[in-house]
Design a protein around this motif. Structure first.
Motif, short mmCIF file in Angstrom:
data_model
loop_
_atom_site.label_atom_id
_atom_site.label_comp_id
_atom_site.label_asym_id
_atom_site.label_seq_id
_atom_site.Cartn_x
_atom_site.Cartn_y
_atom_site.Cartn_z
N LEU A 33 0.82 -1.20 0.00
CA LEU A 33 0.00 0.00 0.00
C LEU A 33 0.86 1.26 0.00
CD1 LEU A 33 -2.87 -1.01 2.43
CD2 LEU A 33 -3.00 -0.70 -0.04
N ALA A 34 1.95 1.25 0.75
CA ALA A 34 2.86 2.40 0.77
C ALA A 34 3.49 2.60 -0.61
CB ALA A 34 3.93 2.20 1.82
N TRP A 38 3.01 5.82 -2.98
CA TRP A 38 4.18 6.56 -3.46
C TRP A 38 4.15 6.73 -4.97
CZ3 TRP A 38 7.65 9.87 -2.14
CH2 TRP A 38 8.77 10.05 -2.92
N ARG A 39 3.80 5.68 -5.69
CA ARG A 39 3.73 5.75 -7.16
C ARG A 39 2.63 6.72 -7.61
NH1 ARG A 39 7.54 4.36 -10.37
NH2 ARG A 39 6.03 3.69 -11.90
N THR A 87 2.33 14.39 -9.16
CA THR A 87 3.19 15.56 -9.01
C THR A 87 4.01 15.80 -10.27
OG1 THR A 87 4.92 14.22 -7.96
CG2 THR A 87 3.38 15.39 -6.51
N ARG A 88 4.27 14.78 -11.05
CA ARG A 88 5.04 14.95 -12.29
C ARG A 88 4.16 15.33 -13.47
NH1 ARG A 88 9.31 9.96 -12.28
NH2 ARG A 88 10.38 10.56 -10.36
#
Length: 66
Positions: free
Chosen positions: A11-12, A16-17, A23-24
């Motif tokens: 899940l982390a 993160w992905r 954001t990109r």
């Protein structure tokens, strides 16, 4: 216990992905207009190629016209 740790790690990683993806991502914008090319001419004395507007009236560059 190990299953819960693996699930938490997965899940982390997914979070993160997703964070990186959003954001990109940049909004689509048209490309900036390309600059117009200036005609180039050669200095009559030294042979250096310069933009035509940088030459003096007699066709010389700044160093040669002094």
């Amino acid at each position: 216990m190990i299953f819960r740790l693996l699930l938490l790690a997965a899940l982390a990683w997914i979070a993160w992905r997703l964070f990186q993806h959003f954001t990109r991502a940049q909004p689509l914008q048209p490309p900036p207009p390309q600059d117009q090319f200036e005609p180039m001419e050669r200095c009559q004395k030294c042979g250096t190629h310069l933009p035509a507007r940088a030459l003096s009236r007699d066709g010389r560059c700044g160093r040669c016209s002094e």
